[in-house]
Every structure is written in structure tokens, then in C-alpha cells.
Enzyme design. Structure first.
Site, mmCIF file in Angstrom:
data_model
loop_
_atom_site.group_PDB
_atom_site.id
_atom_site.type_symbol
_atom_site.label_atom_id
_atom_site.label_comp_id
_atom_site.label_asym_id
_atom_site.label_seq_id
_atom_site.Cartn_x
_atom_site.Cartn_y
_atom_site.Cartn_z
ATOM 1 N N TYR A 84 0.832 -1.211 0.000
ATOM 2 C CA TYR A 84 0.000 0.000 0.000
ATOM 3 C C TYR A 84 0.863 1.255 0.000
ATOM 4 C CZ TYR A 84 -2.846 3.862 1.591
ATOM 5 O OH TYR A 84 -3.440 5.087 1.679
ATOM 6 N N ASN A 246 2.198 10.186 7.072
ATOM 7 C CA ASN A 246 1.099 9.320 7.509
ATOM 8 C C ASN A 246 1.213 9.003 8.998
ATOM 9 O OD1 ASN A 246 -1.221 7.858 7.178
ATOM 10 N ND2 ASN A 246 -0.190 6.009 6.467
ATOM 11 N N GLN A 332 -19.285 27.446 57.550
ATOM 12 C CA GLN A 332 -18.414 26.727 56.621
ATOM 13 C C GLN A 332 -18.327 27.519 55.321
ATOM 14 O OE1 GLN A 332 -20.208 22.899 56.004
ATOM 15 N NE2 GLN A 332 -22.044 23.722 55.045
ATOM 16 N N TYR A 335 -19.085 26.467 48.353
ATOM 17 C CA TYR A 335 -18.627 25.310 47.578
ATOM 18 C C TYR A 335 -17.370 25.578 46.744
ATOM 19 C CZ TYR A 335 -22.904 22.564 48.432
ATOM 20 O OH TYR A 335 -23.907 21.836 48.989
ATOM 21 N N ASN A 368 1.485 3.817 8.259
ATOM 22 C CA ASN A 368 0.911 2.655 7.576
ATOM 23 C C ASN A 368 1.344 2.701 6.112
ATOM 24 O OD1 ASN A 368 -0.893 0.346 7.206
ATOM 25 N ND2 ASN A 368 -2.060 1.752 5.919
ATOM 26 N N PHE A 389 -1.839 5.195 12.402
ATOM 27 C CA PHE A 389 -1.979 6.621 12.134
ATOM 28 C C PHE A 389 -3.204 7.214 12.835
ATOM 29 C CE2 PHE A 389 -3.755 4.091 8.624
ATOM 30 C CZ PHE A 389 -5.108 4.314 8.862
ATOM 31 N N ASN A 474 -13.506 5.588 2.924
ATOM 32 C CA ASN A 474 -12.391 4.769 3.396
ATOM 33 C C ASN A 474 -12.030 5.173 4.824
ATOM 34 O OD1 ASN A 474 -9.986 3.016 3.197
ATOM 35 N ND2 ASN A 474 -8.869 4.954 3.158
#
Length: 707
Positions: A84, A246, A332, A335, A368, A389, A474
């Protein structure tokens, strides 16, 4: 459950290591030698942002494995194997075949070099309208070059060492390719960005580069830059163009820069939480270890421990060593500070995982196909198709980091609004106005913080949720890693804006708090003074009676002084004078019933006069408390931050309209040293990540703790 010390400081240790190593590399205390296995985030930063030049290892084993990779590919080609991207088309066109192997690599770059670079990008001097750039910042490009060189040095891509040396030659000669900002989906690799880097070493006349930096920077075609520097254009053999482009290098490189900043900001947020608690005169028993040991999430334990250590020695808070059992007001904290360890802790764990993912990726093979060599028998090596990749590890790291940034930003936003708002800031002036004149000093910052927070929240959505199929289906799934990294860089920058505002606000608030404490301490001595100069003089009371009255009176004075905080300090004087009259009258009725009304009236006038004179001597426009006195009351960590802002950056307290440059200009007053609020915050912002604020502040604190 027992938690180890390593777990208690894992995030801080990792962040300090990044800072120290980046500093050492920047100062050239260590050479950067790439070998495919030891690249880290600090190295990326030093090369990208500080121009440190890396070299390729001269280890013969590395050269051998690169040669073996090239030879293995050649053997497979000789055997007429279908490979490829070497003798096939690309992506969804991989069903085509060719014998034009070298030409095929040029075909690859031809269709991938499809990004947009405008004429203004090529000639920034002509961009007087300041149109946004369409190319990556040079630091991103340099980071991508060093990352890809390191990945390819692993010897799985059939790329010659000479080609990789050409990449490093770009850095050595200060040649930075102009890489389009947009156009990659980060699978199959970051093809487009790397194609412009490959085009630069090949001398493509329409791939532009920047030579030099600053005012000396020039932009020209890569062919011209190679000619000027005497570099030979690099020809690419079978698979070398594909092997260069790639992969995940641009994504992981930009992500590394983003995470480097994020780790610092995450640690800073804990110091700012401590600073907020001091500004609010908080009850910080929520930092005590028991609370967190019984819910032993490592990040929560570390955050609580860090905040506690930053606060050590603070005179502004209670509850560090003992429990507060008496007193009025909230028992207290709210938050935004009290639950900060639980809020930020899980994201410290996420950021550590993100760093691990990125540093693994920096030293991984992403390409690849991959060449699997056999050192014992080169002819037995094989070329394998896969998907390394796919940069999802980077996407995962960045989506986590960006969510962490958003959560940290939300915490800082709440803290700042509470410090500025007189209804929540425990007695500080509205908008932190330290002047005797009604003003709105920090109101603009309050608005800015909401704007920053809204933008930050919009960026928090995971990029990975927006994957679109691409390239003839693809690339049906793709990581969008570089987009996620870009968004994270943007988010980190917004968080830096918020942090700079937070720092500026806290420095102002701490001084106001310290000055109030100083005033009340001084006033207490005058209330307790039984002499003719005392605030209770004139009532005809004995020393014992004055002692008894002052003891009951001062809590009322203190309460009303802090309660009357919606305007200026002058209004507090009136409120306090009014508040004491009823208890004084009651005391006199019980102890000196024969006291005439005229005595009470005279007392009120005298008391008001003493309170007013005492305040007038301590509040603006007269000299207020010194920065040294303020720092001496802050915690071990927060004092370092405060001192850096006040003494290193020379950013002063702000006194409203009298410090405004326009007001002074309009009234014929000196404007030297006068800046807008944004001008001062901008100085803090510029030194936060681009300067050495975090490095110096944290190093000083760590050094003092060690002593």
C-alpha cells in the site's frame, strides 16, 4: 486506607518535572538527542518555543535499523509484493497499481498539499487589518518536525536517516514551514500538515517557509530558503513521502504544548483556591486530611494536601490546625473553595493519564504500512497494513484536558465573583474598591470572567463527537486529534486569561483584607485605652469599667465594620459610630445611670472622630499597608505568588478613578505608571505562561518547604 506519598503529590511532581526539565533544556544544561524512544513534552516545548536545536543520535544501532527498514521494503518490492502506498493508489483508490514508485510519492504530496495559505500569511507586514492567520504558529510547526523525526527514527517506515536529517536541518537553519491551520482529520495521520513539512525539505517552490524570528523574519518559497542556506533538496524514495506524512506528529506535538500549559494551570488553580480562601477569611478545616482519607481518590487527596500546604502559616484563615467552634456568619465556606479538592481532584488524575498518553505517542510508530524487520534475516521481513496513524489516543488526551480546563475555569469563576461581590466576600468592599471615593474597580473583571467562562464552556464539548466519514468512506472513522489539540490550546489560553484576572483580584483583595485587620487591631487598642486619649474617654468610667465595656463593644465594632461594605471605607466609619451607641447607652444606664445625655452626645462625636482619624491614617489616599506586611500574613505558597506580582512584575494595587490614565490626563495629573485595569492584568497574563511566573513561584515555594 493508607495512601502513599507518591500518590499524594503525583500531579504536582509531574508538573514540576515538566517545568524543571524545560528550563534545563532551554538553558542548554542538557543536549537533545533524538533516538525514537526518549522524547518528552518538555523537549517538545524547548524546541518549539525556545529554539533549542535537537540532534539525531549517532548510535550505530539506530542507523542500522533505519537501513534495515529501507532494505526490507526494497526486498518486498523486488518480490513484486503489493504494498500500500508504494505501488498502489492511496486510501479509497488503493485498488490501483503502478510501477512509477518514486513519482507516486510526488503524486501523494501533490493532492495532499491542498490547504489554504493566503497572501497575507505570506506577507504579514501587509496585513494592517490584522486578518486572522490561516497558518499554524511557528512553534507548532517546529514541534511537529521534532515529533515526526523521533517517531520515524524507530525504523518502521522505510525512511533513510538522511531524509530525517533534512527535517532537523530545517530547525538548525531556522526554517519553519507555513502549515495551513485547517484541513486535517488526523487519520490517516495528519497528512496535510506533514505534507507541507515534506514539501519544504524537497524545495517545493509553492510551499512557503519563514526564515528567522521577530523583526528579522522573512517569508519565502522553500526552494529559495534551501538555496540561501546551502541545503540540498531532499529526494524521496519509495514510501518516504508516505512515511513522513502518515502519522500523528502534528497532533501529538500541538497536544504536548497544550498539556504543558494545562498542567501548570491545574496546579496554579490549587494555589489560587488557597489564595481565595485567604481573601475570604475562610474556615479551611475542609483541607484537613481526615476528610479526604475516608474518600481516598488520589486526585482529591493531592488537591487537598496541596491547598493545605500552600496555606501553611496563613494568618488570614482559620481551621488549618483546629476546628472553629464559635463566631457568627457562615460556619463553613461556600462550595467554590470548600469542595475544590473534590471538584478538581478527578481532573488531576485525568491530566496525568493524558500526559502518559501523549508521551507514549511521542515515542510510538504511527504510520501505515509498517515495516517489520528481521535483523537475523532481512529477506524474512514483512510490510504490514494497520492503523497506527489513527490518533485517537491524542484526541482522548485532549478532550479530557479540555474538560478539565473547563471545570477548573468554572471553579475560578465562582471564586472571583465571590471575592468581588460584597454580599459574599465576607466584609471586603464592593468591587474591591480600595479608594475613599465611590468607584467600581473590579466590576469589569467580574464581567470579563463571565465572558471567558461562557467561551470556555462552549469549547468543552468533545471534538470526538463530531467525526465525519471522509475520503470515499475509506476513512469512515477518524480521530480529529489536531482539531481537539487546537481547541485545547485555545481553552488553555482562556483559562490563562481567567487565572491572570484571579491573581490580580486576589492580590487586591488580600491587601484590603490585611489593611482592615491592621485598622481593627489599631482601633482595638484605642477602644481599650483607659487614658484621656482612648476612644471611651469622656464617659467617666473607671479603668475596670472601660475594660468591661471594650470587651463587649469590640465584637460589635468589628461586625459592623465588615458589614458596611457596599461603598467606601468612609461609610464604614459612620456605620460603626451608629452601631456602638445602643450598647454604650445600655452600659451607662446599668453602671452610671446619672450620666447626662450631653455626655453621650459628646462621646459619640469623640468616638466618631477617633475612628475616622484612625481610618484616615491607614486608608487611601494616605499610605496603606505595605506589600511586605501583606505577604508576611499569607501562606507559604500564596505569599510567593503575591510577592512575584507586587515585586517582580511591579503590578500595584488599584485605587479606582485616581489610577485611571484618562482621568489623570484629563485633569492635568501625571500619567506615568498609570494603566487601565486590563493593562495591569495583561502584564500578569503575559508572565503566566510565556514568562517565568509559575517556574519561579513554584520553585521558590518548593525550596522554602525543603528548608
Amino acid at each position: 486506607m493508607t495512601v502513599t506519598r507518591h500518590n499524594q503529590s503525583a500531579h504536582m511532581s509531574a508538573t514540576l518535572h515538566l517545568l524543571r526539565r524545560a528550563r534545563e533544556l532551554k538553558n542548554k544544561q542538557e543536549n537533545i538527542v533524538l533516538d525514537g524512544n526518549n522524547l518528552d513534552i518538555s523537549t517538545i516545548v524547548s524546541v518549539a518555543r525556545h529554539g533549542v536545536e535537537p540532534t539525531i543520535s549517532d548510535d550505530e544501532a539506530i542507523a542500522k535499523r533505519l537501513d534495515l527498514s529501507v532494505q526490507t521494503l526494497a526486498d518486498n518490492i523486488a518480490q513484486e509484493c503489493v504494498i500500500y502506498g508504494v505501488n498502489t493508489g492511496f486510501g479509497g483508490s488503493a485498488d490501483t497499481r503502478t510501477k512509477e514508485l518514486v513519482k507516486l510519492q510526488t503524486h501523494l504530496l501533490q493532492f495532499i498539499q491542498s490547504g489554504i495559505v493566503t497572501s497575507a500569511d505570506k506577507n504579514p507586514a501587509s496585513n494592517s487589518e490584522r486578518q486572522p492567520s490561516h497558518v499554524m504558529p511557528p512553534a507548532w510547526a517546529r514541534a511537529a518536525i521534532v515529533a515526526r523525526t523521533n517517531q520515524n527514527l524507530r525504523g518502521h517506515s522505510a525512511i533513510r536517516k538522511s531524509v530525517l536529517s533534512s527535517l532537523i536541518d530545517l530547525l538548525k537553519n531556522d526554517i519553519t514551514p507555513l502549515i495551513p491551520l485547517r484541513g486535517t482529520i488526523s487519520a490517516s495521520g495528519d497528512l496535510m500538515p506533514m505534507a507541507y513539512i515534506a514539501g519544504a525539505i524537497m524545495g517545493n517552490p509553492d510551499v512557503f517557509v519563514q526564515m528567522g524570528k521577530g523583526a528579522d523574519a522573512k517569508i519565502m518559497p522553500s526552494s529559495e530558503a534551501l538555496k540561501i542556506t546551502g541545503l540540498a533538496p531532499s529526494g524521496l524514495g519509495p514510501k518516504e513521502a508516505l512515511g513522513l506524512i502518515n502519522g500523528t506528529a502534528p497532533s501529538v506535538a500541538v497536544a504536548s504544548l497544550a498539556l504543558y500549559d494545562t498542567q501548570q494551570l491545574a496546579l496554579l488553580s490549587q494555589m489560587l483556591t488557597a489564595f481565595s480562601s485567604e481573601c475570604l477569611a475562610g474556615n479551611v478545616e475542609w483541607t484537613q486530611p481526615f476528610i479526604h482519607d475516608v474518600r481516598p481518590h488520589p486526585g482529591q487527596i493531592e488537591a487537598a494536601n496541596n491547598i493545605r500546604r500552600f496555606l501553611k502559616g496563613s494568618k488570614y484563615v482559620v481551621g488549618l490546625e483546629s476546628q472553629r467552634k464559635f463566631g457568627e456568619g457562615l460556619c463553613q465556606d461556600r462550595y467554590s473553595t470548600r469542595t475544590a479538592p473534590q471538584w478538581v481532584g478527578p481532573y488531576l488524575e485525568d491530566l496525568l493519564l493524558a500526559q502518559q498518553q501523549l508521551e507514549t505517542e511521542l515515542n510510538s510508530t504511527s504510520d501505515n504500512p509498517l515495516v517489520d524487520t528481521n535483523p537475523e534475516s532481512p529477506t524474512c521481513g514483512q510490510v504490514l497494513n494497520g492503523g497506527n496513524f489513527q490518533a485517537t489516543a491524542v484526541t482522548s488526551a485532549m478532550d479530557k484536558a479540555r474538560l478539565a480546563i473547563q471545570m477548573i475555569g468554572r471553579m475560578l469563576w465562582s471564586q472571583v465573583t465571590e471575592i468581588i461581590n460584597p454580599a459574599t466576600n465576607n466584609g471586603l468592599e464592593a468591587n474591591l474598591n480600595a479608594s475613599a471615593v465611590e468607584g467600581f474597580t473590579m466590576k469589569g473583571i467580574d464581567i470579563n470572567m463571565s465572558a471567558y467562562m461562557s467561551e470556555l464552556a462552549a469549547l468543552a464539548h468533545p471534538v470526538s463527537a463530531h467525526v465525519m466519514s471522509a475520503e470515499m468512506h475509506n476513512q469512515g472513522i477518524n480521530s480529529l486529534a489536531l482539531i481537539s489539540a487546537r481547541r485545547t490550546m485555545e481553552a488553555a489560553d482562556i483559562l490563562a486569561h481567567m487565572s491572570a484576572c484571579h491573581i490580580y483580584v486576589c492580590c487586591q483583595a488580600a491587601e484590603i483584607r490585611a489593611n482592615h485587620k491592621r485598622f481593627l487591631s489599631t482601633l482595638r487598642t484605642k477602644v481599650e485605652d483607659a487614658s484621656e486619649f482612648g476612644a471611651l474617654h469622656g464617659l467617666g468610667l473607671s479603668a475596670e469599667q472601660i475594660e468591661a465595656l471594650s470587651k463587649s463593644l469590640f465584637p460589635i465594632i468589628e461586625k459592623n465594620w465588615y458589614k458596611a461594605n457596599t461603598n467606601t471605607w468612609k461609610d464604614r466609619v459612620v456605620s460603626v459610630a451608629e452601631a456602638v451607641m445602643s450598647p454604650v447607652s445600655d452600659f451607662m444606664a446599668a453602671n452610671k445611670p446619672e450620666c447626662p445625655a450631653s455626655t453621650i452626645i459628646a462621646f459619640k462625636k469623640n468616638f466618631h472622630s477617633i475612628v475616622s482619624a484612625t481610618a484616615d491614617a491607614m486608608y487611601y489616599p494616605n499610605p496603606t499597608i505595605s506589600s511586605e506586611d501583606v505577604a508576611s500574613q499569607l501562606g507559604d505558597g500564596t505569599s510567593q505568588l503575591y510577592n512575584f506580582v507586587r515585586t517582580k512584575l511591579n503590578v500595584p494595587a488599584h485605587y479606582g478613578i485616581m489610577d485611571d490614565p484618562l482621568y489623570n490626563h484629563q485633569n492635568g495629573l501625571p500619567t506615568e505608571g498609570k494603566k487601565t485595569i486590563g493593562g495591569w492584568v495583561g502584564i500578569v497574563y503575559e508572565n503566566l505562561l510565556e514568562g517565568d511566573m509559575m517556574d519561579k513561584v513554584l520553585e521558590n515555594w518548593v525550596h522554602e518547604k525543603a528548608e
